[in-house]
Design a protein around this motif. Structure first.
Motif, PDB file in Angstrom:
ATOM      1  N   THR A   1      -8.003 -14.619   0.295  1.00 47.54           N
ATOM      2  CA  THR A   1      -7.129 -15.304  -0.797  1.00 47.54           C
ATOM      3  C   THR A   1      -6.160 -14.526  -0.596  1.00 47.54           C
ATOM      4  O   THR A   1      -5.618 -13.139  -0.595  1.00 47.54           O
ATOM      5  CB  THR A   1      -7.971 -15.013  -2.135  1.00 47.54           C
ATOM      6  OG1 THR A   1      -7.548 -13.919  -2.851  1.00 47.54           O
ATOM      7  CG2 THR A   1      -9.088 -15.659  -1.767  1.00 47.54           C
ATOM      8  N   ILE A   2      -5.111 -14.982  -0.285  1.00 52.11           N
ATOM      9  CA  ILE A   2      -3.651 -14.087   0.053  1.00 52.11           C
ATOM     10  C   ILE A   2      -3.508 -14.914  -0.657  1.00 52.11           C
ATOM     11  O   ILE A   2      -2.740 -16.498  -1.165  1.00 52.11           O
ATOM     12  CB  ILE A   2      -3.329 -14.807   1.967  1.00 52.11           C
ATOM     13  CG1 ILE A   2      -4.160 -13.853   2.591  1.00 52.11           C
ATOM     14  CG2 ILE A   2      -2.009 -13.951   1.547  1.00 52.11           C
ATOM     15  CD1 ILE A   2      -3.767 -14.421   3.787  1.00 52.11           C
ATOM     16  N   ARG A   3      -2.002 -14.516  -2.056  1.00 55.79           N
ATOM     17  CA  ARG A   3      -0.993 -14.954  -2.084  1.00 55.79           C
ATOM     18  C   ARG A   3       0.442 -14.182  -1.894  1.00 55.79           C
ATOM     19  O   ARG A   3       0.866 -13.559  -1.710  1.00 55.79           O
ATOM     20  CB  ARG A   3      -1.434 -14.494  -4.086  1.00 55.79           C
ATOM     21  CG  ARG A   3      -2.187 -15.015  -4.777  1.00 55.79           C
ATOM     22  CD  ARG A   3      -2.927 -14.538  -6.364  1.00 55.79           C
ATOM     23  NE  ARG A   3      -3.198 -13.579  -6.298  1.00 55.79           N
ATOM     24  CZ  ARG A   3      -3.173 -12.266  -7.496  1.00 55.79           C
ATOM     25  NH1 ARG A   3      -2.379 -12.947  -8.545  1.00 55.79           N
ATOM     26  NH2 ARG A   3      -3.293 -11.294  -7.216  1.00 55.79           N
ATOM     27  N   LYS A   4       0.973 -15.341  -2.279  1.00 57.33           N
ATOM     28  CA  LYS A   4       2.923 -15.047  -2.415  1.00 57.33           C
ATOM     29  C   LYS A   4       3.067 -14.713  -3.775  1.00 57.33           C
ATOM     30  O   LYS A   4       3.321 -16.190  -4.500  1.00 57.33           O
ATOM     31  CB  LYS A   4       3.382 -15.829  -0.829  1.00 57.33           C
ATOM     32  CG  LYS A   4       5.130 -15.699  -1.128  1.00 57.33           C
ATOM     33  CD  LYS A   4       5.317 -16.651   0.201  1.00 57.33           C
ATOM     34  CE  LYS A   4       6.883 -16.810  -0.173  1.00 57.33           C
ATOM     35  NZ  LYS A   4       7.119 -17.683   1.187  1.00 57.33           N
ATOM     36  N   ARG A   5       3.512 -13.702  -3.918  1.00 56.92           N
ATOM     37  CA  ARG A   5       3.787 -13.776  -6.058  1.00 56.92           C
ATOM     38  C   ARG A   5       2.882 -13.755  -6.331  1.00 56.92           C
ATOM     39  O   ARG A   5       2.041 -13.672  -6.113  1.00 56.92           O
ATOM     40  CB  ARG A   5       5.210 -14.224  -5.906  1.00 56.92           C
ATOM     41  CG  ARG A   5       6.578 -14.279  -5.306  1.00 56.92           C
ATOM     42  CD  ARG A   5       7.635 -14.855  -5.494  1.00 56.92           C
ATOM     43  NE  ARG A   5       9.034 -14.321  -4.721  1.00 56.92           N
ATOM     44  CZ  ARG A   5       9.430 -14.747  -4.242  1.00 56.92           C
ATOM     45  NH1 ARG A   5       8.714 -16.020  -3.671  1.00 56.92           N
ATOM     46  NH2 ARG A   5      10.140 -14.985  -2.987  1.00 56.92           N
ATOM     47  N   ARG A   6       2.773 -15.785  -7.460  1.00 57.74           N
ATOM     48  CA  ARG A   6       1.432 -15.434  -8.259  1.00 57.74           C
ATOM     49  C   ARG A   6       0.996 -16.484  -7.315  1.00 57.74           C
ATOM     50  O   ARG A   6       0.198 -17.194  -8.082  1.00 57.74           O
ATOM     51  CB  ARG A   6       1.845 -16.289  -9.506  1.00 57.74           C
ATOM     52  CG  ARG A   6       2.683 -14.836 -10.360  1.00 57.74           C
ATOM     53  CD  ARG A   6       2.744 -15.549 -11.589  1.00 57.74           C
ATOM     54  NE  ARG A   6       2.852 -13.906 -12.642  1.00 57.74           N
ATOM     55  CZ  ARG A   6       3.345 -14.074 -14.193  1.00 57.74           C
ATOM     56  NH1 ARG A   6       3.849 -15.011 -14.125  1.00 57.74           N
ATOM     57  NH2 ARG A   6       3.467 -12.864 -14.116  1.00 57.74           N
ATOM     58  N   ASN A   7       1.304 -17.032  -6.269  1.00 58.80           N
ATOM     59  CA  ASN A   7       0.842 -18.489  -5.749  1.00 58.80           C
ATOM     60  C   ASN A   7      -0.324 -18.104  -4.297  1.00 58.80           C
ATOM     61  O   ASN A   7       0.040 -17.276  -4.290  1.00 58.80           O
ATOM     62  CB  ASN A   7       2.756 -19.068  -4.811  1.00 58.80           C
ATOM     63  CG  ASN A   7       3.005 -20.040  -6.092  1.00 58.80           C
ATOM     64  OD1 ASN A   7       2.611 -20.569  -7.362  1.00 58.80           O
ATOM     65  ND2 ASN A   7       3.874 -20.216  -5.599  1.00 58.80           N
ATOM     66  N   TYR A   8      -1.161 -19.097  -4.373  1.00 53.10           N
ATOM     67  CA  TYR A   8      -2.353 -19.090  -3.904  1.00 53.10           C
ATOM     68  C   TYR A   8      -1.360 -19.286  -2.265  1.00 53.10           C
ATOM     69  O   TYR A   8      -1.073 -21.037  -2.256  1.00 53.10           O
ATOM     70  CB  TYR A   8      -3.096 -19.750  -4.089  1.00 53.10           C
ATOM     71  CG  TYR A   8      -4.279 -18.665  -4.649  1.00 53.10           C
ATOM     72  CD1 TYR A   8      -4.841 -17.538  -3.944  1.00 53.10           C
ATOM     73  CD2 TYR A   8      -4.306 -19.035  -6.570  1.00 53.10           C
ATOM     74  CE1 TYR A   8      -5.273 -17.087  -5.347  1.00 53.10           C
ATOM     75  CE2 TYR A   8      -4.897 -17.878  -7.357  1.00 53.10           C
ATOM     76  CZ  TYR A   8      -5.554 -16.683  -6.398  1.00 53.10           C
ATOM     77  OH  TYR A   8      -6.492 -15.919  -7.461  1.00 53.10           O
ATOM     78  N   ILE A   9      -1.556 -18.923  -1.295  1.00 53.68           N
ATOM     79  CA  ILE A   9      -1.151 -19.752   0.277  1.00 53.68           C
ATOM     80  C   ILE A   9      -2.188 -19.776   1.415  1.00 53.68           C
ATOM     81  O   ILE A   9      -1.928 -20.450   2.050  1.00 53.68           O
ATOM     82  CB  ILE A   9       0.339 -18.919   0.735  1.00 53.68           C
ATOM     83  CG1 ILE A   9      -0.339 -17.461   0.669  1.00 53.68           C
ATOM     84  CG2 ILE A   9       1.372 -18.996  -0.445  1.00 53.68           C
ATOM     85  CD1 ILE A   9       1.125 -16.095   1.796  1.00 53.68           C
ATOM     86  N   ASN A  10      -3.592 -19.158   1.354  1.00 58.19           N
ATOM     87  CA  ASN A  10      -4.078 -19.179   2.119  1.00 58.19           C
ATOM     88  C   ASN A  10      -5.955 -18.704   1.849  1.00 58.19           C
ATOM     89  O   ASN A  10      -5.374 -17.033   0.778  1.00 58.19           O
ATOM     90  CB  ASN A  10      -4.483 -18.084   3.334  1.00 58.19           C
ATOM     91  CG  ASN A  10      -4.711 -18.689   4.710  1.00 58.19           C
ATOM     92  OD1 ASN A  10      -6.418 -19.804   3.972  1.00 58.19           O
ATOM     93  ND2 ASN A  10      -4.585 -17.946   5.477  1.00 58.19           N
TER      94      ASN A  10
END
Length: 419
Positions: free
Chosen positions: A155-164
């Motif tokens: 899993t990849i998060r940008k800040r608190r949001n999952y982007i992948n």
């Protein structure tokens, strides 16, 4: 090792990466038992609890919210689940009357037992204990070829949001622990990408070779990571408070760098079985004393005007004891970093988490994974699996249950798709 891959429309940034594998199973009738595991005294949810079916190689692990789901072949006629967790007494939980509903399982801390039976050998040299444990790897770990079935998620998060979010069932062909990892291979049997970066994002983050965790981060087999005898003088070792793992007393030995070298070193803890000197658990992180060294270690390419700052690169590797032999059980890798374009006032934080749990195993006469089917370390899992969401996608395969935050991200995605 692991590679993170940051891509813009024109330029590419490669960071630290990992890998993993799968195995094929026939579709069979199975029963699912789901629930949450908690501390009996504090009611705290327990993460990374190993859950197995006694007498088999079938297993899974609780997620960061303490929840789990395990699928058991009906032909096994299983009556109990066995739960094991560091610092807790092993527990056998009857399942026949629990089928069809979520269960809450309470585990009891064995800290009092620990005080009674373990005495840390202050007069022993901690480094020599680690060296002795290394010498016993051939006896303590499998001397046969194994084909492991595992569930891998990144899993990849940008800040608190999952982007992948990408997941896969993998097969891991693992040669005996008397050999190196050159012939170990991973094959993705079944996978899906359930969340992808938005096309408008200026930076996209990907793992390169992600499913190969089981090769590179099996530190007991791939000794170049931590257990190269010639590298031990680079570290100082210290006795820590002992621990019970699977109701067996363990030495806990911490280590940290004591030398200056051109590359980043690690710090962390070894959990070593007191009686057999088997490595049961290793927790370690890259030292951030010199972030430029860390950057050089995990960053292969980046756009000229992109700033990158590593924050954390950490690992957990656990092993499971079966009939006196230790087998790979679970790997977790977390990478946190900040990056953004120059001239911007604030940088953006990213978090990448990859997990692998071994859910089944065959030992002995197993077929080698052909090179043409092996997952290429230069590839990204998210590029190799298609967009797909189906709650029944995994069939009778055991997986790591998604955490609440991950489940919310997927539900949000489903709502967007239904609009």
């Amino acid at each position: 090792m692991k590679t993170i891959y940051l891509k813009t429309k024109r330029l590419t940034l490669l960071l630290f990466a990992s890998a993993a594998f799968i195995s094929i199973q026939a579709q069979m009738s199975y029963t699912t038992i789901s629930g949450v595991v908690k501390d009996k005294r504090t009611n705290k949810k327990l993460e990374y609890v190993t859950i197995t079916v006694p007498g088999t190689s079938i297993g899974t692990i609780t997620n960061a919210d303490g929840t789990f789901s395990i699928k058991v072949n009906d032909s096994l006629q299983a009556e109990v689940l066995e739960l094991r967790h560091i610092g807790y007494s092993n527990l056998r939980f009857p399942i026949k009357e629990q089928i069809g509903r979520d269960v809450t399982i309470y585990m009891t801390s064995n800290s009092n037992l620990l005080k009674d039976v373990i005495v840390t050998p202050k007069d022993m040299d901690a480094r020599k204990v680690v060296q002795s444990a290394i010498q016993k790897i051939a006896n303590n770990n499998s001397q046969a070829t194994n084909l492991l079935t595992g569930f891998y998620r990144e899993t990849i998060r940008k800040r608190r949001n999952y982007i992948n979010i990408s997941e896969a069932i993998i097969d891991v062909y693992k040669t005996p622990y008397t050999q190196g990892v050159a012939d170990d291979k991973v094959q993705v049997y079944k996978g899906r990408r359930i969340l992808s970066p938005k096309p408008g994002d200026t930076i996209a983050v990907k793992f390169i070779g992600g499913p190969n965790l089981s090769i590179f981060l099996d530190v007991v087999k791939n000794r170049d990571v931590l257990l190269d005898v010639e590298s031990l003088p680079l570290y100082k070792f210290k006795w820590e408070e002992s621990a019970m793992v699977e109701e067996r007393p363990h030495y806990v030995i911490s280590f940290e760098p004591q030398a200056i070298v051109p590359y980043a070193l690690h710090y962390g803890k070894f959990y070593i079985d007191q009686q057999t000197l088997t490595f049961s658990r290793v927790e370690f992180s890259l030292s951030m004393d010199d972030r430029n060294k860390v950057t050089r270690m995990i960053l292969q390419r980046k756009p000229f005007n992109l700033r990158f700052k590593p924050e954390e690169v950490s690992y957990i590797v656990t092993y499971k004891l079966e009939n006196g032999i230790s087998y790979l059980n679970y790997i977790r890798n977390e990478v946190r970093f900040k990056c953004d374009w120059k001239r911007k006032l604030f940088s953006t934080g990213y978090t990448i988490v990859s997990e692998l749990v071994i859910t089944d195993r065959k030992e002995g006469n197993v077929e080698k994974i052909p090179n043409k089917l092996a997952f290429d370390r230069k590839n990204s899992l998210s590029d190799k699996v298609r967009d797909f969401y189906d709650p029944d996608f995994w069939g009778n395969y055991n997986i790591i249950e998604p955490t609440e935050s991950l489940e919310n991200a997927v539900n949000k995605l489903k709502k967007q798709q239904n609009k």
